[in-house]
Motif scaffolding. Structure first.
Motif, short mmCIF file in Angstrom:
data_model
loop_
_atom_site.label_atom_id
_atom_site.label_comp_id
_atom_site.label_asym_id
_atom_site.label_seq_id
_atom_site.Cartn_x
_atom_site.Cartn_y
_atom_site.Cartn_z
N GLU A 144 0.83 -1.20 0.00
CA GLU A 144 0.00 0.00 0.00
C GLU A 144 0.86 1.25 0.00
O GLU A 144 0.38 2.35 -0.23
CB GLU A 144 -0.87 0.04 1.27
CG GLU A 144 -1.88 -1.09 1.33
CD GLU A 144 -2.46 -1.25 2.73
OE1 GLU A 144 -1.89 -0.66 3.68
OE2 GLU A 144 -3.47 -1.94 2.86
N ARG A 170 -4.32 -9.34 -6.14
CA ARG A 170 -5.78 -9.40 -6.11
C ARG A 170 -6.41 -8.12 -6.63
O ARG A 170 -7.60 -8.08 -6.91
CB ARG A 170 -6.24 -9.61 -4.67
CG ARG A 170 -5.95 -11.01 -4.19
CD ARG A 170 -6.58 -11.19 -2.83
NE ARG A 170 -5.94 -12.30 -2.16
CZ ARG A 170 -6.14 -12.58 -0.88
NH1 ARG A 170 -6.94 -11.82 -0.16
NH2 ARG A 170 -5.54 -13.61 -0.34
N ASP A 334 -8.38 -17.20 5.58
CA ASP A 334 -9.35 -16.15 5.91
C ASP A 334 -10.65 -16.75 6.41
O ASP A 334 -11.28 -16.24 7.34
CB ASP A 334 -9.61 -15.27 4.68
CG ASP A 334 -8.51 -14.23 4.49
OD1 ASP A 334 -7.79 -13.97 5.48
OD2 ASP A 334 -8.38 -13.69 3.38
N ARG A 337 -10.09 -17.96 9.91
CA ARG A 337 -10.02 -16.83 10.84
C ARG A 337 -11.41 -16.26 11.10
O ARG A 337 -11.73 -15.87 12.23
CB ARG A 337 -9.11 -15.73 10.29
CG ARG A 337 -7.65 -16.04 10.49
CD ARG A 337 -6.78 -15.05 9.77
NE ARG A 337 -5.50 -15.69 9.45
CZ ARG A 337 -4.61 -15.20 8.62
NH1 ARG A 337 -4.83 -14.07 7.99
NH2 ARG A 337 -3.49 -15.85 8.41
N GLY A 338 -12.21 -16.20 10.05
CA GLY A 338 -13.58 -15.71 10.21
C GLY A 338 -14.35 -16.57 11.21
O GLY A 338 -15.08 -16.06 12.07
N LEU A 341 -12.99 -16.05 14.82
CA LEU A 341 -13.45 -14.77 15.33
C LEU A 341 -14.88 -14.87 15.81
O LEU A 341 -15.27 -14.27 16.81
CB LEU A 341 -13.37 -13.75 14.17
CG LEU A 341 -13.01 -12.31 14.48
CD1 LEU A 341 -11.74 -12.24 15.26
CD2 LEU A 341 -12.86 -11.56 13.15
N THR A 399 9.88 3.45 8.37
CA THR A 399 8.50 3.10 8.01
C THR A 399 7.98 1.99 8.89
O THR A 399 6.83 2.01 9.32
CB THR A 399 8.44 2.66 6.54
OG1 THR A 399 9.25 3.54 5.78
CG2 THR A 399 7.02 2.69 6.04
N GLY A 403 4.95 2.45 11.64
CA GLY A 403 3.70 1.68 11.51
C GLY A 403 3.31 1.05 12.84
O GLY A 403 2.15 1.10 13.26
N GLU A 406 2.23 3.81 15.39
CA GLU A 406 0.90 4.37 15.10
C GLU A 406 -0.19 3.40 15.56
O GLU A 406 -1.33 3.81 15.78
CB GLU A 406 0.74 4.66 13.61
CG GLU A 406 1.72 5.68 13.03
CD GLU A 406 1.34 7.15 13.29
OE1 GLU A 406 0.41 7.38 14.08
OE2 GLU A 406 2.01 8.04 12.72
N ARG A 427 7.19 11.33 12.36
CA ARG A 427 6.19 12.14 11.64
C ARG A 427 6.85 13.39 11.07
O ARG A 427 6.60 13.77 9.93
CB ARG A 427 5.06 12.55 12.59
CG ARG A 427 4.12 11.40 12.88
CD ARG A 427 2.79 11.93 13.40
NE ARG A 427 2.00 10.84 13.96
CZ ARG A 427 1.13 11.00 14.94
NH1 ARG A 427 0.93 12.19 15.46
NH2 ARG A 427 0.43 9.97 15.39
N GLU A 432 5.08 15.81 8.45
CA GLU A 432 3.76 15.85 9.08
C GLU A 432 3.91 16.39 10.50
O GLU A 432 4.73 15.90 11.25
CB GLU A 432 3.18 14.44 9.18
CG GLU A 432 2.67 13.91 7.88
CD GLU A 432 2.36 12.43 8.03
OE1 GLU A 432 1.44 12.11 8.79
OE2 GLU A 432 3.07 11.64 7.41
#
Lengths: 911, 91
Positions: A144, A170, A334, A337-338, A341, A399, A403, A406, A427, A432
């Motif tokens: 990202e 994806r 996934d 995990r669903g 959860l 970075t 991460g 934050e 920052r 920032e």
């Protein structure tokens, strides 16, 4: 933190026996070797990874793979650009053992200016390799970070011949896909292509899985799953060993539940309870081995369980040849995990904590931190982050730790001042400032409570040095914020506080505080304090071997020495910095180019134009990357001065236009704005309208209060008004100009700015001469000469032309000195009569993709009146060939027309 | 990396969203989708409804839809518990 790389990320899954052959897709990928990027873009479970692994595997039929394959499975931690590129180079080295060796040293060196520098070197290195290398970036959708995307786009734009980039993702990456598509440089395999066709579904279900289904059943399954491979696999698993496959298919086809829900239910139901439990608990892991599974499940036998799952095709994927590490198929993970959860949400924190502790014991702190954060065990996470912070800083992994920080809740963060402060710094380093002051306040509050003597609540002091540095660092950050806000007094206060607080051996904190002190003083015109602070700051950075910072400080120090009228001191500053840089073995050291530009400016002042040119070309040859942010603009300003001295006024103006565009503040006060430099050039050469336009534009007037930051503009104003008088079109009373110069003189004298004094006195002398006040004029000139002689000023006088010649002649009638004689002879040579062969225009940059010999031939002919067919005849090739060369030329030059190509080529010295 | 903060100009209000996907999704997925409510929609679809913190959270949810290979049909902002502000795409 160690540099150890996770080997499983480079593992290309080996083809499973009896897989469905997909020649239609392999053909398309083969075609992709002629393009720059192959994009395999489809949702989870469409067989992207399998397709690429099969395609890259050497086949019995062809006896070889399409090229050397390099594989990299990405994960979210790769959003850290340093980590991402380190892994890319390591992946390439699995195919080309020495690939990017040189580039890698750049990546790991703190002095390297940017990722682009590293990439340029990498591209050049890879360009030398023979044969084809295919780099697969699997799971690119986890990326990202804009910084990583930009780097990849840069790599794509300059992709060396022989390197092919393949992405499995994806979602489509934010790269210039339409442009790549239009130029035929993109080959895509998308969901519609990846779906199993009816034939492929039949081959899979009956051939590979041996289910012996009727064609109508195959058809029904294919329709219900829409060729989604993961769903077909689940369906096949659900049916294995069933007698009533047709009934199952009918039930499945007639149900409108989400296919995966339906099928996973079927598969899980048929598994023993302990296996179900194992699957649910281990679903929190991104990669797992037997030991890790045992830690998370609290049971033994993890390894055997993993082997069983693999044998039964239960969606585990081996991640190495030894069957040591596995992962679940992403979609299956996934789904598991669903369920976890939903069914046992309280268990989640516990499972992640087990996983984190296991990784911590293994020494994989980053993974431990990730699991603690996922399991909401923030205090433990914070503790670990603090232990690895210094190492991460050293490795340029800002970075990564940003991460993590934050992700921490405010209360946990506030209890750890080192982390609070680190987040503030991270920052600020990206420009920032949101929440930064609150973070600094929180750190301060803790310090004010006498916290540095004791551990923060909920933890112990991890690194005593780090705590000891805190008070000083907080003050440095506050000084930095004040400077950006334009508050020199507050900057100075905080910087002094930082110096009081920093230990004598804390060179980095001291250096930063001294630089801020210097900047604040400089911006108010106190160049003495500015100079002394910078000189001291330079020493601090030199002590800790931060050569690039020393070079950066030398730019400021040289500037300040010039304002002080100490030109020879500036030369010594640049030379000392270069000597220091020579002793440092970093290949591309940022700041070297700037030193040569500084030297060029000094040679120009001494009227040694060939030497000035020599320094400018040395600076240029070092490359853009050897320059600090201001180098591009400063180079043009000095070159403009040289060209003006040679009589090429238009070129000089063009260079100044460019300089204006390229100007960047880089925290240094804007004491010599390019538009003012240009206005002076206009005024000297009779372009009075343009110069007067500048006055209007910046809004300077003789009634302005005097601020050092505007000193250069104010002197420029006086010069423009004086030039108006010399041309006889004056509208301003010259006596007012003289009074204005008197005010400027007294301010510069008070501020000990001898360099400014020379200039102001000289301008005063010319104005007074114009007024007919010969005696005061000669006194002013004498004052200027007195300061200028020991420092060897020449151009400052010579540039004034005829009026200056008259004035110097008058001075010569009273006294004679070798210096005066030198100035007069330089003036007699005359500006513009010096004949110097025109040198090529400065390069903005060079082409990453060099032109071929044939393309150069075509380019040469494009700069003639010949049309396409003429060019083809001239080169004895077909018109089509000319068109191909032209198209490539345009692409390499980044233009779309013949005219633009010729212009660009001239800019780049290609014509 | 830089997630919009609550003070950002875009998506400052936590809004209610309605996300429609193809297929009947089991209730169990509610937790996975950050507690959104799940209800059957028309023609074998599932409608997810609930508050979404900001635009970044919405993108996170849509990514989860993608992770499961679900086909996304529609996203609408709507009044809490009420009907969609725009419904043109439904018919």
């Amino acid at each position: 933190m160690s540099h150890a790389l996770i080997e499983t990320k480079f593992f290309r899954p080996s083809p499973r026996p009896g897989r469905v052959a997909r020649p239609r897709l392999h053909d398309r990928l083969d075609r992709g070797l002629a393009a720059k990027l192959m994009l395999v873009s489809a949702p989870a479970g469409f067989g992207k990874t399998t397709l690429l692994a099969d395609w890259l595997a050497p086949t019995d039929l062809t006896g070889g793979a399409p090229g050397r394959g390099a594989w990299l499975a990405l994960d979210p931690a790769d959003n850290d650009p340093t980590r991402f590129w380190r892994y890319v180079v390591a992946a390439l080295q699995t195919a080309l053992p020495s690939a990017g060796e040189h580039a890698l040293t750049l990546l790991e060196d703190r002095q390297t200016p940017s990722v682009e520098v590293f990439l340029t070197v990498l591209v050049n290195e890879l360009g030398k390799a023979d044969g084809d290398t295919i780099l697969v970036l699997d799971d690119y959708h986890v990326i990202e970070s804009p910084a990583v995307h930009e780097g990849v786009a840069f790599l794509l734009a300059h992709l060396p011949v022989g390197l092919h980039l393949v992405m499995a993702t994806r979602s489509d990456p934010p790269l210039p896909l339409p442009r790549l598509r239009a130029s035929g440089d993109l080959v895509e395999v998308r969901a519609a292509d990846l779906r199993f066709t009816a034939e492929e579904a039949a081959t899979y279900l009956n051939g590979v899985m041996g289910l012996e289904l009727r064609p109508s059943d195959v058809h029904a399954l294919e329709g219900r799953t829409e060729g989604w491979i993961a769903a077909l696999q689940l369906a096949a698993l659900s049916m294995a060993g069933r007698q009533d496959a047709s009934a199952f298919i009918a039930g499945f086809a007639g149900d409108d539940r989400y296919v995966v829900d339906y099928l996973v239910e079927e598969v899980l139901q048929r598994l023993p309870a302990d296996v179900q439990d194992f699957l649910l608990r281990t679903s929190v892991l991104d990669r797992m081995n037997g030991s890790l599974c045992n830690a998370v499940t609290g049971q033994d036998g993890g390894r055997v369980m993993l082997e069983t799952l693999e044998r039964d095709n239960l969606f585990v994927v081996p991640m190495d040849d030894q069957r040591h590490w596995y992962r679940y198929h992403h979609l299956f993970a996934d789904v598991l995990r669903g369920r976890l959860l939903d069914e046992q949400p309280d268990l989640l924190g516990e499972l992640h904590a087990h996983a984190a502790t296991w990784h911590e014991h293994q020494g994989d702190i980053a993974e431990a931190i990730r699991h603690f954060l996922l399991g909401a065990q923030f205090v433990r996470a914070a503790e670990l982050i603090e232990t690895v912070l210094p190492a991460l800083r050293r490795d340029r992994r800002e970075t990564t730790f940003r991460g993590w920080l934050e992700a921490l809740p405010t209360d946990v963060l506030r209890a750890r001042p080192v982390l609070c402060h680190a987040l503030a710094g991270a920052r600020m380093s990206t420009g920032e400032f949101g929440g930064v002051e609150e973070l600094l306040d929180a750190t301060q509050e803790w310090l004010d409570l006498g916290g540095h003597a004791s551990a923060p609540p909920g933890g112990q002091i991890v690194d005593r040095d780090e705590y000891a540095r805190l008070p000083g660092d907080v003050a440095v950050h506050r000084a930095g914020i004040a400077l950006i806000r334009g508050e020199p007094e507050q900057t100075t206060q905080h910087a002094h506080r930082a110096l009081d607080l920093a230990g004598p051996d804390d060179h980095l904190t001291r250096g930063a505080a001294l630089a801020l002190l210097g900047l604040a003083a400089w911006s108010t015109g106190d160049v003495t304090t500015g100079h002394d602070s910078y000189a001291e700051c330079l020493g601090e950075f030199e002590l800790v071997g931060h050569v690039s910072d020393v070079l950066g400080c030398s730019v400021a120090l040289g500037d300040l020495e010039v304002v002080q009228g100490r030109l020879s001191a500036a030369v010594r500053t640049y030379r000392a910095a270069l000597e220091l840089a020579d002793g440092h073995h970093t290949p591309v050291l940022r700041g070297r180019a700037d030193m040569h530009v500084g030297l060029a400016a000094r040679y120009h002042e001494q009227d040694d134009l060939p030497a000035a040119r020599r320094e400018l070309s040395v600076s240029r040859e070092l490359g853009e990357h050897a320059g600090l942010p201001q180098d591009a603009y400063r180079w043009r300003v000095v070159m403009a001065a040289v060209r003006e001295a040679e009589g090429d006024i238009e070129v000089a103006i063009d260079l100044l236009d460019e300089a204006e565009r390229l100007y960047t503040g880089d925290f240094l006060p804007a004491v010599r704005p390019v538009p003012a430099i240009r206005a002076r050039t206009w005024a000297r050469h009779g372009h009075l309208d343009a110069a007067l336009g500048w006055i209007k534009q910046v809004g300077v007037s003789l009634d302005d209060p005097l601020l050092y930051l505007r000193e250069f503009e104010h002197v420029t104003l006086a010069r423009v008004l004086l030039a108006q008088h010399e041309r006889g079109v004056a509208s301003t009373d010259l006596a007012r100009v003289v009074r204005f110069l008197d005010r400027l003189l007294s301010a510069a004298t008070d501020g000990h700015r001898a360099g400014s004094v020379v200039e102001i006195q000289l301008t005063r002398a010319l104005a007074l001469q114009r007024l007919g006040d010969d005696e005061p004029a000669l006194t002013a000139l004498g004052a200027a000469l007195h300061l200028a002689e020991p420092e060897g000023y020449v151009r400052t006088f010579v540039d004034e032309g005829a009026p200056m010649a008259t004035l110097l002649a008058a001075a010569g009638r009273r006294t004679s000195s070798p210096y005066l004689a030198r100035l007069r002879s330089a003036l007699a040579t005359g500006r513009g009569t010096v004949s110097v062969p025109a040198l090529p225009l400065p390069r903005h940059e060079s082409l990453v993709d060099p032109l071929s010999n044939r393309e150069r031939d075509v380019l040469r002919l494009l700069d003639t009146e010949l049309n396409g067919p003429d060019i083809a005849r001239e080169l004895v090739v077909s018109l089509n060939t000319v068109r191909t060369h032209t198209k490539n030329l345009y692409m390499k030059l980044g233009v779309t027309s013949r005219r633009a190509a010729v212009l660009r080529a001239k800019e780049l010295d290609l014509l | 990396m830089d997630e919009p903060r609550a003070t950002d100009a875009t998506g400052s209000d936590p809004g209610w969203y309605r996300i429609c996907v193809q297929g009947r999704l089991a209730q169990r997925w509610s937790t996975w989708f950050d507690g959104m409510s799940l209800s059957p929609g028309p023609d074998g679809t599932t409608v997810l409804r609930g508050p979404v913190g900001d635009q970044a959270a919405l993108h996170g949810l849509l990514q989860k839809v993608g992770d499961l290979g679900l086909i996304l049909l529609e996203v609408t902002q709507e009044d809490p518990g009420g009907s969609g502000r725009t419904s043109a795409a439904e018919s």
